[in-house]
Design an enzyme around this catalytic site. Structure first.
Site, short mmCIF file in Angstrom:
data_model
loop_
_atom_site.label_atom_id
_atom_site.label_comp_id
_atom_site.label_asym_id
_atom_site.label_seq_id
_atom_site.Cartn_x
_atom_site.Cartn_y
_atom_site.Cartn_z
N TRP A 50 0.24 -1.37 0.08
CA TRP A 50 0.16 -0.37 -0.18
C TRP A 50 0.99 1.44 0.15
O TRP A 50 1.60 0.99 0.96
CB TRP A 50 -0.94 -0.10 1.07
CG TRP A 50 -1.70 1.42 1.24
CD1 TRP A 50 -0.73 2.25 2.12
CD2 TRP A 50 -2.16 1.55 1.29
NE1 TRP A 50 -1.53 3.00 2.61
CE2 TRP A 50 -3.20 3.39 1.97
CE3 TRP A 50 -3.69 1.16 0.60
CZ2 TRP A 50 -3.97 4.09 1.98
CZ3 TRP A 50 -5.25 1.67 0.91
CH2 TRP A 50 -4.90 3.16 1.50
N ILE A 51 0.90 1.78 -0.11
CA ILE A 51 1.01 3.59 -0.27
C ILE A 51 0.11 4.83 -0.67
O ILE A 51 -0.76 4.45 -1.74
CB ILE A 51 2.05 4.09 -1.66
CG1 ILE A 51 1.26 3.99 -3.15
CG2 ILE A 51 3.50 3.14 -1.70
CD1 ILE A 51 2.76 4.82 -4.64
N ASP A 53 0.04 9.19 0.54
CA ASP A 53 0.22 10.28 0.19
C ASP A 53 1.83 10.61 0.01
O ASP A 53 2.12 9.70 0.38
CB ASP A 53 0.59 11.92 1.43
CG ASP A 53 -0.85 11.29 2.34
OD1 ASP A 53 -1.73 10.69 1.85
OD2 ASP A 53 -0.88 11.58 3.15
N GLN A 69 4.56 7.69 2.06
CA GLN A 69 3.02 6.78 2.84
C GLN A 69 3.21 5.55 2.59
O GLN A 69 2.55 5.42 1.43
CB GLN A 69 1.67 7.55 3.47
CG GLN A 69 1.77 8.59 3.94
CD GLN A 69 2.10 8.72 5.68
OE1 GLN A 69 1.49 8.27 6.41
NE2 GLN A 69 3.88 9.31 5.77
N THR A 117 2.11 12.30 7.50
CA THR A 117 2.54 12.88 6.52
C THR A 117 4.03 14.31 6.82
O THR A 117 3.41 14.29 7.65
CB THR A 117 2.30 13.53 4.97
OG1 THR A 117 0.86 12.18 4.71
CG2 THR A 117 2.48 14.13 4.18
N ASP A 183 1.30 17.19 9.28
CA ASP A 183 1.66 17.54 7.83
C ASP A 183 2.10 18.66 7.09
O ASP A 183 2.00 19.66 6.64
CB ASP A 183 0.66 17.28 6.50
CG ASP A 183 -0.10 15.71 6.91
OD1 ASP A 183 -0.03 15.21 7.64
OD2 ASP A 183 -1.12 15.81 6.53
N1 DQQ Z 1 -2.65 10.50 5.84
C1 DQQ Z 1 -3.36 12.21 4.99
C2 DQQ Z 1 -2.78 12.99 6.50
C3 DQQ Z 1 -1.55 12.45 7.10
C4 DQQ Z 1 -1.62 10.45 6.39
C5 DQQ Z 1 -3.58 12.41 4.09
C6 DQQ Z 1 -2.03 9.19 6.87
O1 DQQ Z 1 -3.64 14.46 6.51
O2 DQQ Z 1 -0.88 12.40 7.65
O3 DQQ Z 1 -4.24 11.14 2.87
O4 DQQ Z 1 -1.01 8.50 5.80
#
Ligand code: DQQ
Length: 513
Positions: A50-51, A53, A69, A117, A183
């Protein structure tokens, strides 16, 4: 009668030579262990799993780095199991990628439930640094952490060390919901020589880009006012803040001298689907972002992309002096399908992004490196199509192609009137005005991935409407008949753009299938 004729110039270039040649070829071996079906050859994806952000990209010492991610344990969403890490891949050309070990994993108290993120920044030209959100617990309490490369002379910067003073930013702000605080952006230097970053937050029910300052990127103080805040939308994820010069295709590094006339862009991701942006100026005196236009209804904010494109992140590419943006495109089939095929999620093709000469709209184009993947060309010129005509492009034996089409409208007198209320829900309008519903001008466009009897196909089509001042073109990407299989997510994506047909009769469409 649809009397408009359309001139096509179609260049179909299969992008892959088939099995054994891997563009974005993280690991040929991995291709044999995970499901091959529908796996892309030219979008970024790691060998398996899985991926989501893009967490931050950078160009450093001749190498492009992409952090993302990543679930090291499978192709399911790891945010359920609280163990997401920062995947890491490197490339010399944004085409061929080498997959590395994860850069950051949850192994300290300040990120033990997940490394979410963040961004990469290059300090003083030669010190890369990462700032990212750490999850403290399964209640999703969030803090911001720092990581640095262990060995800067390793060309791939394989190993990263976490700062001793993590977390460097705690959620200690009156009214802050500490599970909505994440983020951090790439850093930029202000006129006082201090570093700044913005962090997305929910503050007393408002969405805010909280502003922090630091001398050394390790010790941070919050600036009392946010960079920008608004009560018109949900919490902002994956903020991106950058400078652009209207009409210049080149990019700017936010930490270098910003030329006169430059604008600033604040990009926010929300509702798990929408990447919206505002164009404005960064008021140095107030240390705040001031949008040129404030639209109270966030549904009307311009979007980076009107399709499956979320959590985008841009970076300044000092090799070519351009700004590049890319995002996460999620799967549209079920989680059990993801598990069965062994992978889930891709990143969009990296795109160069710049601002139009009026300073109103961001423009984008796939990075030119992608063109090096083009092979056999099929070219049709000056085709004339009437209402109901369908021209089949034959001789393509690949599911992947790079297609350019120019549609030239000979007359636009029959354009139906535009209703501004459609702007509030363009997807709904795309569903209602589907490809089979004929209007004054359109639909005209492109049918892709069609089965022989057309039971399965994806429509990309346009319609032209006459608004009070100008013409409005609707572009829809309609997935509703893309599969016969039930239970899939098959929306009809759509967006409107203004078009001056008095000046220009041609609509050009580039499609990377
Ligand atoms: N994915 C969200 C972000 C968070 C991350 C956005 C977690 O806000 O940091 O898709 O995987």
């Amino acid at each position: 009668m649809f009397s408009t004729s359309i001139v096509f110039q179609i260049l179909v270039r299969p992008c892959s030579n088939g099995e054994g040649v891997f563009f974005y070829p993280q690991s040929p071996k991995a291709r044999s262990i995970v499901g091959k079906r529908y796996r892309t050859d030219y979008h970024f994806q790691p060998p398996k799993n899985w991926i989501n952000d893009p967490c931050g990209s950078m160009y450093y010492n001749g190498v492009y780095h992409e952090f993302y991610q990543y679930n090291p344990n499978g192709s399911y969403n790891p945010n359920i199991s609280y163990n997401i890490v920062w995947g890491h891949s490197v490339s010399m050309d944004l085409i061929n990628w080498i997959n590395l070990e994860p850069a950051i994993e949850p192994d300290t108290p300040s990120d033990i439930s997940g490394c979410w993120t963040g961004s990469a920044t290059i300090l003083s030209g030669d010190q890369p640094i990462i700032i990212y959100t750490g999850l403290l617990d399964i209640q999703k309490h969030q803090v911001q952490n720092i990581a640095l490369p262990k060995n800067r002379s390793d060309p791939y910067l394989r190993e990263w060390t976490k700062a001793h003073n993590n977390p460097v930013i705690q959620p200690v702000v009156p009214g802050l919901n500490s599970s909505q605080f994440r983020d951090p952006t790439t850093g930029w230097i202000g006129p006082d020589g201090l570093w700044r970053i913005a962090v997305g937050a929910e503050l007393n029910g408002y969405s805010a880009a909280l502003l922090y300052k630091s001398e050394d990127f390790l010790n941070w103080t919050r600036v009392e006012h946010p960079l920008y805040s608004s009560n018109s939308s949900n919490m902002w994820e994956c903020l991106d803040f950058f400078a652009v010069l209207p009409g210049s295709g080149g990019g700017l590094d936010l930490s270098s001298a910003i030329p006169n006339g430059a604008k600033h862009v604040l990009k926010v991701s929300m509702n798990c689907t929408d990447d919206m942006y505002m164009i404005g100026v960064y008021d140095l005196k107030r240390d705040a972002f001031v949008p040129d236009t404030v639209l109270d209804d966030s549904r009307l904010w311009p979007r980076i992309d009107y399709g499956n494109f979320y959590a985008s992140k841009s970076f300044f590419d000092s090799k070519h002096g351009r700004r590049i943006i890319w995002a996460w495109s999620s799967e549209t089939d079920s989680s059990s399908d993801d598990v069965a095929k062994g992978w889930a999620g891709i990143h969009s093709i990296p795109r160069t992004i710049w601002l139009d000469s009026h300073g109103k709209q961001l423009l984008q184009w796939p990075v030119e490196e992608i063109e090096s993947l083009r092979t056999n060309e099929i070219n049709h010129q000056a085709l004339e199509l009437k209402k109901g005509d369908l021209f089949e492009i034959k001789g393509i034996e690949t599911l992947q192609a790079d297609v350019e089409i120019d549609f030239e409208l000979t007359s636009i007198n029959d354009a139906d009137p535009f209703d501004p209320s459609w702007l509030f829900d363009t997807e709904k309008h795309c569903r209602e005005a589907g490809a089979s519903v004929h209007g004054g001008i359109g639909p005209f466009g492109f049918v892709i991935l069609a089965s022989d009897n057309m039971e399965e196909h994806t429509d990309v089509h346009f319609r032209v409407y006459k608004s009070q001042q100008n013409y409005m073109v609707l572009m829809c990407s309609d997935l509703r008949r893309s599969s016969l299989r039930p239970g899939l997510y098959t929306p009809a994506y759509g967006g409107f753009f203004e078009f001056d047909f008095e000046k220009e009769r041609k609509i050009s469409l580039r499609t990377l299938i």
